[in-house]
Design an enzyme around this catalytic site. Structure first.
Site, PDB file in Angstrom:
ATOM      1  N   LYS A  33     -45.993  21.082   8.511  1.00  0.00           N
ATOM      2  CA  LYS A  33     -44.651  21.613   8.243  1.00  0.00           C
ATOM      3  C   LYS A  33     -44.433  21.782   6.743  1.00  0.00           C
ATOM      4  O   LYS A  33     -45.194  21.265   5.917  1.00  0.00           O
ATOM      5  CB  LYS A  33     -43.590  20.670   8.822  1.00  0.00           C
ATOM      6  CG  LYS A  33     -43.579  19.295   8.180  1.00  0.00           C
ATOM      7  CD  LYS A  33     -42.496  18.415   8.777  1.00  0.00           C
ATOM      8  CE  LYS A  33     -42.478  17.054   8.095  1.00  0.00           C
ATOM      9  NZ  LYS A  33     -41.363  16.209   8.552  1.00  0.00           N
ATOM     10  N   TYR A 250     -32.291  21.964 -23.626  1.00  0.00           N
ATOM     11  CA  TYR A 250     -30.872  22.004 -23.319  1.00  0.00           C
ATOM     12  C   TYR A 250     -30.232  20.627 -23.497  1.00  0.00           C
ATOM     13  O   TYR A 250     -30.797  19.599 -23.127  1.00  0.00           O
ATOM     14  CB  TYR A 250     -30.654  22.438 -21.865  1.00  0.00           C
ATOM     15  CG  TYR A 250     -30.846  23.910 -21.625  1.00  0.00           C
ATOM     16  CD1 TYR A 250     -30.040  24.855 -22.245  1.00  0.00           C
ATOM     17  CD2 TYR A 250     -31.828  24.352 -20.731  1.00  0.00           C
ATOM     18  CE1 TYR A 250     -30.220  26.208 -22.006  1.00  0.00           C
ATOM     19  CE2 TYR A 250     -32.007  25.705 -20.482  1.00  0.00           C
ATOM     20  CZ  TYR A 250     -31.192  26.634 -21.126  1.00  0.00           C
ATOM     21  OH  TYR A 250     -31.368  27.971 -20.880  1.00  0.00           O
TER      22      TYR A 250
END
Length: 356
Positions: A33, A250
């Site tokens: 998955k 940032y």
């Protein structure tokens, strides 16, 4: 064209891991998955089948149908709860869903009404996960009302905390499952990767993280030494000198305490490279660990390479591999070991250097 960031996946390692798990633990299903935990749904499924897998586990209808379209005929189990409107496609694709509700069971039975052979399914018993599964009072009535066009081939549960140091909750779940399924015909499936390694349980095992050489709990690879199957690399796009006192990234969250050389790695959270690695993670540059400084941004991050000589733009650095494990990356980011590989998205191409 050379890539800015990419992943190399060893299908040989995955096939080796599947054979090792099967030899040690018996009947094993390969959990593929979430794009095979980021390693590539169809290539990994094929590698596991070549190694002897007869069962493949997915999460969604789309994943199961992708495997069918790729020509895989093995039993495919969607483990997560599906929507009732997905029942028809589930039957048409000959998938064996893990059913957690009477509503989906009814839709599945209706979709199977005109099928040439009985549609197969598992029922899921909630032993304490609380996420999906039927309660004990619903199991036997559902089985008793099962129409001829549906075959309930087995019953399953999911362990909530088999990766935790304290095993009492896991043992309690196993005991509850055993009590609720006394005399139940057909197959059973109880264990995930950590459960397979730590508790005795009958039925087939669902091997997820351990299949990819990812440690599901501390010390797991000491018990079952599967091989890491993915290496993630990038090519430096900038190398620049900055003075002491300069800030990086940032929010100016990192201030240089010395004259430094800062390199830009073109991998950010837009690629699935975890933002939480800012100011706490590392990458390998010429075999030496270099710290990520400043925040990880959408498309890149910065590393301090001051102590590594001769680094140039275009040089390859390693984000996972060369001694940096997915587990370590997860620990730096304070998250689960499944995330570092699974979150890598389609902007990061996967390469398979050789085939099984």
């Amino acid at each position: 064209m050379q890539n800015r960031v990419w992943a190399e996946v060893s299908l040989e390692a995955i096939a080796h891991n599947f054979r090792l798990l099967s030899a040690r633990y018996g009947d094993v299903a390969a959990v593929v998955k979430a794009n095979a935990y980021g390693h590539g749904l169809v290539p990994v499924a094929r590698a596991c089948v070549s190694a002897g897998a007869k069962r493949l586990c997915v999460a969604t209808l789309e994943e199961g149908m992708s495997l069918r379209k790729a020509g895989l005929s093995q039993a495919i189990y969607p483990l997560s709860a599906l929507l009732p409107e997905e029942a028809t496609d589930c039957v048409r694709a000959d998938l064996t869903p893990f059913i957690s509700s009477p509503e989906f069971f009814a839709a599945f039975a209706a979709a199977a009404k005109n099928a040439p052979i009985p549609a197969r399914c598992y029922l899921v018993f909630d032993t304490g996960m609380g996420r999906e599964g039927l309660n004990a009072s619903a199991l036997r009535p559902l089985r008793a009302s099962c129409p001829a066009q549906v075959e309930i081939v087995g019953i399953a549960t999911h362990l909530s905390s088999a990766d935790e140091a304290e095993l009492l909750p896991t043992k309690a779940q196993c005991a509850a499952f055993a009590e609720a399924t006394v005399g139940w015909p057909g197959e059973v499936s109880v264990t995930n990767s950590p459960g397979m390694l730590r508790v005795e349980a009958s039925g087939f095992h669902r091997a997820g993280a351990i299949l990819y050489g990812i440690e599901p709990y501390p010390g797991a690879l000491d018990e079952c030494p599967t091989l890491a199957a993915m290496v993630v690399k990038a090519r430096l796009t900038l190398v620049k000198a900055l003075p002491a006192g300069a800030t990086v990234g940032y929010g100016r969250t990192h201030t240089l305490t010395r004259d430094s050389v800062i390199a830009t790695v073109p991998a950010g959270y837009g690629d699935g490279w975890l933002r939480a690695l800012g100011n706490c993670g590392f990458v390998s540059v010429q075999g030496q660990r270099c710290p990520i400084v400043g925040r990880v941004s959408m498309d890149q991050c910065q590393v301090d390479i001051t102590d590594v000589a001769g680094v140039s733009v275009g040089d390859t650095v390693t984000l996972i591999g060369e001694g940096i494990t997915a587990v370590e990356v997860a620990q730096w980011a304070k998250t689960t070991a499944h995330e570092p590989t699974t979150l890598l998205n389609s902007r990061v191409p996967r390469y398979y250097p050789s085939s099984v």
